[in-house]
Scaffold this motif. Structure first.
Motif, mmCIF file in Angstrom:
data_model
loop_
_atom_site.group_PDB
_atom_site.id
_atom_site.type_symbol
_atom_site.label_atom_id
_atom_site.label_comp_id
_atom_site.label_asym_id
_atom_site.label_seq_id
_atom_site.Cartn_x
_atom_site.Cartn_y
_atom_site.Cartn_z
ATOM 1 N N TYR B 405 0.841 -1.208 0.000
ATOM 2 C CA TYR B 405 0.000 0.000 0.000
ATOM 3 C C TYR B 405 0.873 1.255 0.000
ATOM 4 O O TYR B 405 0.684 2.163 -0.802
ATOM 5 N N LEU B 406 1.846 1.274 0.893
ATOM 6 C CA LEU B 406 2.706 2.457 0.973
ATOM 7 C C LEU B 406 3.575 2.594 -0.275
ATOM 8 O O LEU B 406 3.819 3.690 -0.761
ATOM 9 N N MET B 407 4.032 1.450 -0.790
ATOM 10 C CA MET B 407 4.845 1.521 -2.008
ATOM 11 C C MET B 407 4.017 2.032 -3.189
ATOM 12 O O MET B 407 4.535 2.697 -4.073
ATOM 13 N N SER B 408 2.720 1.735 -3.172
ATOM 14 C CA SER B 408 1.870 2.206 -4.266
ATOM 15 C C SER B 408 1.699 3.722 -4.203
ATOM 16 O O SER B 408 1.131 4.329 -5.101
ATOM 17 N N ARG B 409 2.180 4.333 -3.107
ATOM 18 C CA ARG B 409 2.179 5.797 -3.023
ATOM 19 C C ARG B 409 3.535 6.374 -3.413
ATOM 20 O O ARG B 409 3.757 7.565 -3.316
#
Lengths: 258, 452
Positions: B405-409
């Protein structure tokens, strides 16, 4: 400083070409092709289990999904093998269908860690927060922890606005939003797109998020294949007739695809 | 030739410190106890500690390296990453006494002295003739030290308490008079220029009735000692309706055996708050103990422990509820990475008569990979039927969905993991002054980057 959003020239920004995607156990997408031009609004429809969310996740590079053939091009680059964080930094954003709760971490931390210091960034965030009718304190709250379903979905859109992607995938953003919230989000996305020229790839079941948007193109996905394409009018037709018969249509006139 | 601890060595140390007679006797008695006591029968393996040659850990000369160049590169890099100025780095790394913090310290000392607060090096306190009022009685500091020193933690408590009593050196004495609230946190940081500080240091703090103090021990910079045994002792006395917050952020070099003993006694209506961040060391055994002696006394513990490669960190606490309506709250977090091992070990004891006592513990562990290990050993002894005791424990792994999730940001994998871990330890950071919280976050980020 990062150029916010895409240029208005209608050239192909993103394309999926004959994409086959498998999970650990089976193939979900059996050769899907989709094209999104810069600044366009493209809608992905289809019955449950058609592979819409799989496609959205594959575009973002989700772990657990494997592209066995075909490719994805973004902004002139083959991104098929690109790690998720690089895709994000290249300008692809996904609003999650089920946003993940991360205790102890707040939205501003995430946005600041990505770290583009656009002048007036905080002011901008405050404005977007207001546009989405979110509490101004939401930026300091733990990420998605203890938020209602609607707040979570709005927070996804807020992150999109803050990160200014060239392509935003909205994966069922409207499910879990009540009528008023859906209108608020739809308007916010419309105004944002007008301002930034963001291309949108929207996965939706109930089309609520589309109410304020102008749809350029519709793809109907059935059983992991594109069964039909068309313009905005196709949505009304499907709302009336449903997806029944779509698969047959595809089998009969497979040259329609793409 | 084996170099055990001898009477001669202890006497020599005592002489150099110009100890009063009682202190010399205490050291010698403790030495005898040390010789008799076995090593602890539980917890981590201490066989790497060269107990037969314990004297080599004690001789003050070996506690210091001679020059900055002798400090291992790993430690030097850490100082650079933490942005600590060269002069301080050398002092913190244990290079001689080059970091003179007397200037900084002097100003603070003047401010608090005006309110009657005493903050002295332990060696000075042992001899100080200054009068203070403790428990309503005017007495010399030296007398107060004598009646409190190694009384909460008797030398016979365990082998390393005895060792400490025999060879202690350095540390602080703090006294806060009745009704005085010390506005700024006092930091032992200022005292790192004392030779052998941070090895066998003794901290004695007395917070009188209705007084308030926040004491910060240690510093997030790794202290490097050639002699790699730390056996400090902390004795805290919290008066009626007083509050003491005792924060520790420690990051030892990875050759260190950290066997520290901390204990507090809290009078009626008083409150102790332990905040600890434990990093570094090869083996740590740390179980701060709270004795809730008076009615309504309260203990809170917020701690995070981070064990990386080759580290065994055995941390936790002890709480004794010895009076009615006493309560204790525990929020313990541990992280294990690269084969590190974390054990949360606790003992909560509710004595008969501690009517309406309450104790609640929440301990969470996060394992960052499959090689690492996390154990929970909570012990509860309740002899009072009206007491309420709760314990929750959860062991988890860092979620791939969260990372994704954070990497997708747009965050890199390291950034994403570090952010999740920092979130996990947020409860502790929140309790620390901002500069310590930031340093702790830096430490976590460094540990996360460490072997990736």
């Amino acid at each position: 400083m990062k150029k916010r959003g895409a240029s208005l020239a209608r050239e192909t920004l993103f394309s999926v070409q004959d994409l086959h995607v498998t999970t650990e156990t089976r193939e979900i997408l059996h050769g899907v092709s989709v094209e999104v031009k810069a600044g366009e609004t493209v809608v992905l429809l289809g019955p449950n289990g058609a592979g819409k969310s799989t496609l959205a996740s594959a575009v973002m590079g989700a772990p657990g999904l494997k592209v066995t053939s075909g490719k994805m091009m973004f902004d002139g680059t083959d991104i098929t093998e690109m790690p998720v964080d690089e895709r994000a930094r290249a300008g692809i954003f996904m609003a999650w269908q089920a946003p993940v709760e991360i205790p102890g971490v707040n939205v501003s931390e995430v946005l600041l860690a990505v770290g583009e210091c656009v002048p007036g960034y905080r002011q901008l965030l405050a404005t977007y927060t207001k546009t989405l009718e979110l509490s101004p304190f939401i930026l300091q709250r733990e990420l998605n922890v203890g938020l209602s379903g609607g707040e979570k979905k709005k927070l996804e859109i807020l992150q999109m606005m803050a990160l200014a992607p060239k392509l935003a995938i909205l994966d069922e953003t409207d499910s879990g939003l009540d009528v008023d919230a859906a209108r608020t989000v739809s308007r916010a996305v419309r105004d944002y797109q007008k301002e930034q020229g963001t291309a949108l790839l929207i996965v939706t079941h109930n089309a609520r998020i589309l109410q304020e948007l102008t749809v350029d193109k519709v793809y109907v996905l059935v059983d992991g294949k594109v069964a039909k394409t068309g313009d905005g009018k196709l949505i009304e037709k499907i709302e009336k007739d449903g997806f029944s018969g779509m698969k047959l249509v595809m089998e009969d006139t497979s040259e329609e695809e793409g | 030739m084996k170099r055990g601890l001898t009477k001669e060595l202890v006497l020599e140390l005592s002489q150099r410190k110009k100890d009063p007679q009682w202190m010399r006797n205490l050291r010698l008695r403790a030495l005898e106890i040390y010789q008799e006591l076995p090593l602890p029968s539980y917890g981590p393996d201490l066989s790497g500690l060269d107990i037969d040659n314990i004297a080599t850990y004690v001789e003050p000369k070996t506690a210091m390296v001679e020059s900055w160049e002798e400090v291992p590169a790993e430690i030097r890099n850490t100082f650079e990453k933490l942005g600590i100025p060269q002069a301080e780095r050398e002092g913190l790394a244990g290079v001689g006494a080059q970091y003179d913090s007397e200037l900084v310290y002097h100003n603070i000392k003047q401010q608090i002295a005006a309110a009657g607060v005493v903050y002295l090096p332990m060696e000075e306190a042992v001899k100080s003739q200054q009068m203070i009022k403790v428990n309503g009685k005017k007495q010399r500091i030296a007398t107060v030290v004598r009646s409190h020193f190694m009384k909460l933690v008797p030398p016979a408590d365990h082998k390393f308490a005895a060792l400490h009593a025999a060879v202690w050196s350095g540390g602080s004495f703090v006294y806060v008079p009745e009704k005085v609230a010390v506005e700024i946190p006092l930091q032992s940081y200022f005292r790192f220029n004392a030779p052998a500080a941070g090895q066998f240091e003794h901290t004695l703090i007395i917070v009188e009735e209705d007084a308030d103090l926040h004491f910060i021990e240690g510093c997030s910079a790794p202290r490097y000692n050639v002699a790699n045994l730390h056996a400090g002792c902390v004795e805290l006395y919290v008066g009626k309706n007083a509050r003491l917050k005792y924060s520790t952020v420690e990051s030892w070099s990875k050759n260190m055996y950290n066997l520290n003993t901390k204990r507090v006694t809290v009078a009626a209506g008083g409150r102790v708050e332990w905040v600890t961040g434990s990093f570094g060391s090869c083996v740590s055994m740390l179980y701060p103990m709270s004795i809730l002696a008076g009615e309504g006394a309260r203990a809170e513990y917020t701690g995070v422990t981070f064990a990386g490669e080759g580290q065994t960190l055995d941390t936790g606490l002890k709480i004794v509820h010895a009076a009615p309506k006493t309560c204790s709250f525990v929020d313990a977090r541990s992280l294990a990475k690269d084969g590190g091992s974390c054990t949360y070990r606790s003992k909560v004891k509710i004595l008969k008569g501690a009517k309406g006592a309450k104790s609640f513990a929440d301990c969470k562990s996060l394992m960052l990979d499959n090689k690492s290990r996390s154990d929970t050993v909570p012990l509860v002894e309740v002899s009072e039927p009206s007491a309420e005791v709760g314990h929750e424990a959860a062991v988890g792994k860092i979620g791939e969905r969260e990372v994704y999730y954070l990497m997708s940001r747009g965050l890199s994998e390291i950034q994403a993991r570090a952010l999740i871990v920092r979130g996990f330890t947020d409860d502790v950071s929140k309790e620390l002054p901002v500069e310590y919280a930031m340093e702790m976050n830096n430490l976590i980020t460094m540990e996360m980057e460490g072997n990736t």
